[in-house]
Design a protein around this motif. Structure first.
Motif, mmCIF file in Angstrom:
data_model
loop_
_atom_site.group_PDB
_atom_site.id
_atom_site.type_symbol
_atom_site.label_atom_id
_atom_site.label_comp_id
_atom_site.label_asym_id
_atom_site.label_seq_id
_atom_site.Cartn_x
_atom_site.Cartn_y
_atom_site.Cartn_z
ATOM 1 N N HIS A 178 0.733 -1.140 0.109
ATOM 2 C CA HIS A 178 0.149 -0.050 0.042
ATOM 3 C C HIS A 178 0.722 1.392 -0.038
ATOM 4 N N HIS A 179 2.045 1.006 -0.634
ATOM 5 C CA HIS A 179 3.043 2.224 -0.433
ATOM 6 C C HIS A 179 2.427 3.462 -1.013
ATOM 7 N N GLU A 180 1.894 3.266 -2.339
ATOM 8 C CA GLU A 180 1.368 4.604 -3.004
ATOM 9 C C GLU A 180 0.456 5.206 -2.275
ATOM 10 N N HIS A 181 -0.816 4.542 -1.987
ATOM 11 C CA HIS A 181 -1.819 4.998 -1.066
ATOM 12 C C HIS A 181 -1.056 5.727 0.008
ATOM 13 N N ILE A 182 -0.323 4.924 0.864
ATOM 14 C CA ILE A 182 0.208 5.724 2.163
ATOM 15 C C ILE A 182 0.930 6.912 1.848
ATOM 16 N N MET A 183 1.761 7.150 0.835
ATOM 17 C CA MET A 183 2.269 8.525 0.583
ATOM 18 C C MET A 183 1.515 9.131 0.142
ATOM 19 N N GLN A 184 0.235 9.064 -0.857
ATOM 20 C CA GLN A 184 -0.582 9.999 -0.993
ATOM 21 C C GLN A 184 -1.335 10.758 0.152
ATOM 22 N N ASP A 185 -1.862 9.707 0.913
ATOM 23 C CA ASP A 185 -2.412 10.228 2.136
ATOM 24 C C ASP A 185 -1.414 11.016 3.148
ATOM 25 N N CYS A 186 -0.492 10.437 3.222
ATOM 26 C CA CYS A 186 0.790 11.129 3.911
ATOM 27 C C CYS A 186 1.029 12.502 3.503
ATOM 28 N N GLY A 187 1.183 12.654 2.185
ATOM 29 C CA GLY A 187 1.427 14.024 1.483
ATOM 30 C C GLY A 187 0.082 14.970 1.694
ATOM 31 N N TYR A 188 -0.831 14.268 1.694
ATOM 32 C CA TYR A 188 -2.053 15.354 1.620
ATOM 33 C C TYR A 188 -2.140 16.084 3.351
ATOM 34 N N SER A 189 -1.634 14.998 4.124
ATOM 35 C CA SER A 189 -1.932 15.276 5.700
ATOM 36 C C SER A 189 -0.606 16.602 5.882
ATOM 37 N N LEU A 190 0.507 16.221 5.193
ATOM 38 C CA LEU A 190 1.751 17.144 5.660
ATOM 39 C C LEU A 190 1.250 18.616 5.146
ATOM 40 N N ASN A 191 0.703 18.731 3.870
ATOM 41 C CA ASN A 191 0.234 19.779 3.192
ATOM 42 C C ASN A 191 -0.727 20.561 3.975
ATOM 43 N N VAL A 192 -1.559 19.828 4.498
ATOM 44 C CA VAL A 192 -3.044 20.577 5.401
ATOM 45 C C VAL A 192 -2.312 21.000 6.754
ATOM 46 N N LEU A 193 -1.221 20.116 7.138
ATOM 47 C CA LEU A 193 -0.764 20.530 8.495
ATOM 48 C C LEU A 193 0.193 21.802 8.412
ATOM 49 N N ASP A 194 1.357 21.870 7.242
ATOM 50 C CA ASP A 194 2.198 22.689 7.382
ATOM 51 C C ASP A 194 2.625 23.535 6.018
ATOM 52 N N GLU A 195 1.950 23.143 4.937
ATOM 53 C CA GLU A 195 2.500 23.405 3.788
ATOM 54 C C GLU A 195 1.675 24.309 2.738
ATOM 55 N N ALA A 196 0.440 24.053 3.098
ATOM 56 C CA ALA A 196 -0.675 24.869 2.217
ATOM 57 C C ALA A 196 -0.514 26.359 2.585
ATOM 58 N N GLU A 197 -1.107 27.049 1.885
ATOM 59 C CA GLU A 197 -1.236 28.562 2.191
ATOM 60 C C GLU A 197 -2.064 28.835 3.439
ATOM 61 N N GLN A 198 -2.912 27.933 3.565
ATOM 62 C CA GLN A 198 -3.528 28.241 4.926
ATOM 63 C C GLN A 198 -3.631 26.918 5.611
ATOM 64 N N ASN A 199 -2.639 26.680 6.479
ATOM 65 C CA ASN A 199 -2.337 25.236 7.072
ATOM 66 C C ASN A 199 -2.721 25.425 8.545
ATOM 67 N N ILE A 200 -2.891 24.231 8.889
ATOM 68 C CA ILE A 200 -3.366 24.181 10.550
ATOM 69 C C ILE A 200 -2.441 24.744 11.272
ATOM 70 N N THR A 201 -1.167 24.585 11.118
ATOM 71 C CA THR A 201 -0.217 25.122 11.910
ATOM 72 C C THR A 201 -0.236 26.740 12.071
ATOM 73 N N GLN A 202 -0.591 27.289 11.056
ATOM 74 C CA GLN A 202 -0.573 28.781 11.074
ATOM 75 C C GLN A 202 -1.897 29.331 11.609
ATOM 76 N N GLU A 203 -2.910 28.462 11.413
ATOM 77 C CA GLU A 203 -4.091 28.914 11.757
ATOM 78 C C GLU A 203 -4.124 28.798 13.681
ATOM 79 N N ILE A 204 -3.545 27.751 13.970
ATOM 80 C CA ILE A 204 -3.651 27.522 15.335
ATOM 81 C C ILE A 204 -2.551 28.747 15.984
ATOM 82 N N ALA A 205 -1.444 28.837 15.517
ATOM 83 C CA ALA A 205 -0.664 30.007 15.808
ATOM 84 C C ALA A 205 -1.427 31.476 16.158
ATOM 85 N N SER A 206 -2.226 31.648 15.003
ATOM 86 C CA SER A 206 -3.060 32.954 14.695
ATOM 87 C C SER A 206 -3.987 33.058 16.103
ATOM 88 N N ILE A 207 -4.640 31.869 16.313
ATOM 89 C CA ILE A 207 -5.625 31.843 17.343
ATOM 90 C C ILE A 207 -5.119 31.858 18.689
#
Length: 553
Positions: free
Chosen positions: A218-247
């Motif tokens: 399940h390597h391909e599926h794992i990497m897709q989900d991990c990449g998506y998760s990392l993007n949402v957490l820290d790499e997207a323009e509006q990521n979770i890390t920045q939003e929590i820091a703002s709050i």
């Protein structure tokens, strides 16, 4: 000691609460009044068998509670500690509920318990002797068991039994080795092939291999989900890390104005730290992952071997290592069978160990038998057997067994000049009852139980003999608590507490137990001596019996 007994809807008892005193307690009453009521209730609390007859007519259950006091360093105190049943009150509460359906429940100090546990604690608290105990004297093993019990030979006797069992087990193993010679070689070859076939594959952990194969599959599926998760957490323009820091920045200036907001602020700081750690770990995980098709093929081949061998040996793949270890043990045992002489040596050594322990036990039994027979003779003589004489007779067995090297008989004669004979052959019923009584009292002196119960053991004696028995029991009660059901006024007169059992013609009938004061004790002793009609003569006789009690004390 037993301090209190409560009976609710038990047999003829409607609701009965009774305080029991230290010393010598007797229960008396007319025939059919229900004198065994208290002892039956006590036996139920000690885990003995019960039946629906114990449930009062018209009731759905019987409820019995016995309360004992105990010393901190006693055997029962240690038992309670081992079973985590100790109580801060320093008491033991044994409760038994018997249902009309035949079921029963038990409690020790308020906690549900098994009947086996009730029996265990019961043996430490109470020793029961019945009127039928004299029949035990006629059973061949009794003299040996009585000799061992009185002299505390339980440990060496058990050592002999254990040594005998070891010897017999070694004999069976040696015989099994001889019987297995025909098939041994074939079995060894089969086990060696099986072990060889598994030896390489069990070096690999099946569960780890299976997990790694699953991850690569399940390597391909794992990497897709991990990449998506990392993007949402820290790499997207509006990521979770920045939003929590703002709050956190928005709430920081208000945290000091409200304890509630302060708690929320601190929780968010902790969440920020957890998310940062998780993000870093996720990034490391992604960086370290790589897909290796050759490794995946290798894992698949290994798993196929596991499954093929599991099918062959009819087990689960993860249990192959366990099977391998079992086969190794079997093979080791079979190799030991190659030399039956080794097992023959074990047989001889265990036989020598058994004989050594058995000879020691036989020796100490013989040494103890002479003074014990003399003591029994002296104790029995005052019971209208002035010429009584006892001896223990040892006869070697043809084949030693778990009980030792010798059979032991108790010989008796009641007449001067007549050689003693086996007790069962020459003693009359009355003589047996008196001898049984003395042997039970001698046993009771050695018991660790603090409560001794005698159920009409004075049956068959009367007059001066009963008076001697009463004094014998009164002396014993200086050291332990006694409960005694008796029909003998001479015995009852020696008691410290006199309990009268009376039947009441209610609907349905019921029994009650009352403690007698001195005046009513005299009346009950007179009834026991003279029957229903109490005359002045019987009253005077009852008073004289009580005076003998006070004179002896």
């Amino acid at each position: 000691m037993l301090t209190h007994l409560t009976l609710i809807n038990f047999a003829l008892a409607d609701h009965l609460a009774l305080d029991i005193e230290q010393g010598f307690n007797v229960l008396t009453g007319e025939t059919g009044a229900g004198k065994s009521l208290l002892l039956d209730a006590l036996s139920a609390c000690l885990g003995e068998r019960t039946d629906t007859n114990y449930v009062r007519y018209g009731a759905d259950k019987a409820d019995v509670t016995a309360v004992f006091s105990y010393q901190p360093d006693s055997a029962e105190a240690h038992w309670l500690t081992e079973h985590e049943l100790e109580d801060d009150t320093g008491e033991i509460h044994l409760r038994r509920v018997i249902f009309a359906t035949g079921r029963s429940k038990a409690w020790i100090n308020g906690r549900p318990s098994s009947l086996a546990e009730l029996k265990e604690i019961g043996r430490l608290l109470v020793q029961l002797y019945s009127q039928h105990s004299q029949q035990q004297l006629l059973e061949p093993p009794y003299p040996k068991h009585w000799l061992d019990r009185y002299n505390n030979f339980a440990e060496p006797a058990q050592a002999v039994r254990d040594a005998y069992v070891t010897w017999q087990n070694n004999i069976r193993q040696h015989q099994a080795a001889l019987d297995a010679q025909a098939t041994r070689i074939q079995k060894i070859q089969s086990l060696e092939l099986q072990i060889e076939e598994l030896e390489e594959v069990i070096q690999t952990d099946y569960r780890e291999t299976e997990q790694e194969f699953d991850r690569l599959s399940h390597h391909e599926h794992i990497m897709q989900d991990c990449g998506y998760s990392l993007n949402v957490l820290d790499e997207a323009e509006q990521n979770i890390t920045q939003e929590i820091a703002s709050i956190i920045r928005r709430l920081e200036s208000h945290a000091g104005r409200s304890e509630h907001l302060s708690n929320i602020y601190n929780s968010l700081l902790n969440a920020q730290s957890e998310i940062d750690d998780a993000t870093a770990s996720l990034r490391q995980f992604i960086d370290r992952q790589s897909f290796d098709p050759e490794r995946m093929e290798q894992l698949n081949t290994t798993l196929e071997v596991f499954h093929r061998l599991a099918r062959k040996y009819r087990t689960q793949p993860e249990l192959l290592k366990q099977e391998y270890e079992t086969w190794q043990q079997e093979l080791e045992q079979l190799h030991q069978l190659e030399d039956p002489e080794t097992l023959a040596e074990q047989v001889e050594l265990s036989h020598q160990a058994f004989i050594q322990k058995a000879e020691h036990l036989d020796q100490i039994r013989r040494e103890a038998a002479i003074p014990l027979a003399k003591q029994l003779t002296e104790q029995v003589k005052p019971l209208a057997l002035p010429e009584a004489h006892f001896e223990f007779k040892f006869e070697p067995m043809e084949q030693a067994n778990a009980e030792g090297l010798s059979t032991i008989q108790l010989l008796f004669t009641a007449n001067k000049g007549i050689p003693p004979q086996p007790l069962a052959r020459v003693a009359s019923g009355g003589e047996l009852s008196r001898i049984a009584l003395v042997m039970q009292v001698m046993n009771a002196e050695k018991t660790e139980a603090e409560v001794l119960v005698f159920d009409e053991i004075d049956v068959g004696i009367s007059g001066g003999t009963a008076e001697v028995v009463g004094r014998l029991l009164a002396d014993l009660a200086q050291h332990v608590q006694l409960l005694c059901i008796t029909h003998q006024a001479q015995v009852a007169a020696q008691s410290d507490q006199h309990l009268l059992v009376k039947k009441q013609q209610t609907d349905p009938a019921s029994s009650t137990i009352i403690e007698l004061d001195e005046e009513h004790r005299i009346l009950e002793l007179a009834r026991m001596s003279g029957g229903v009609e109490i005359s002045e003569t019987t009253l005077q006789h009852a008073k004289q019996l009580r005076q003998l009690k006070f004179q002896s004390t």
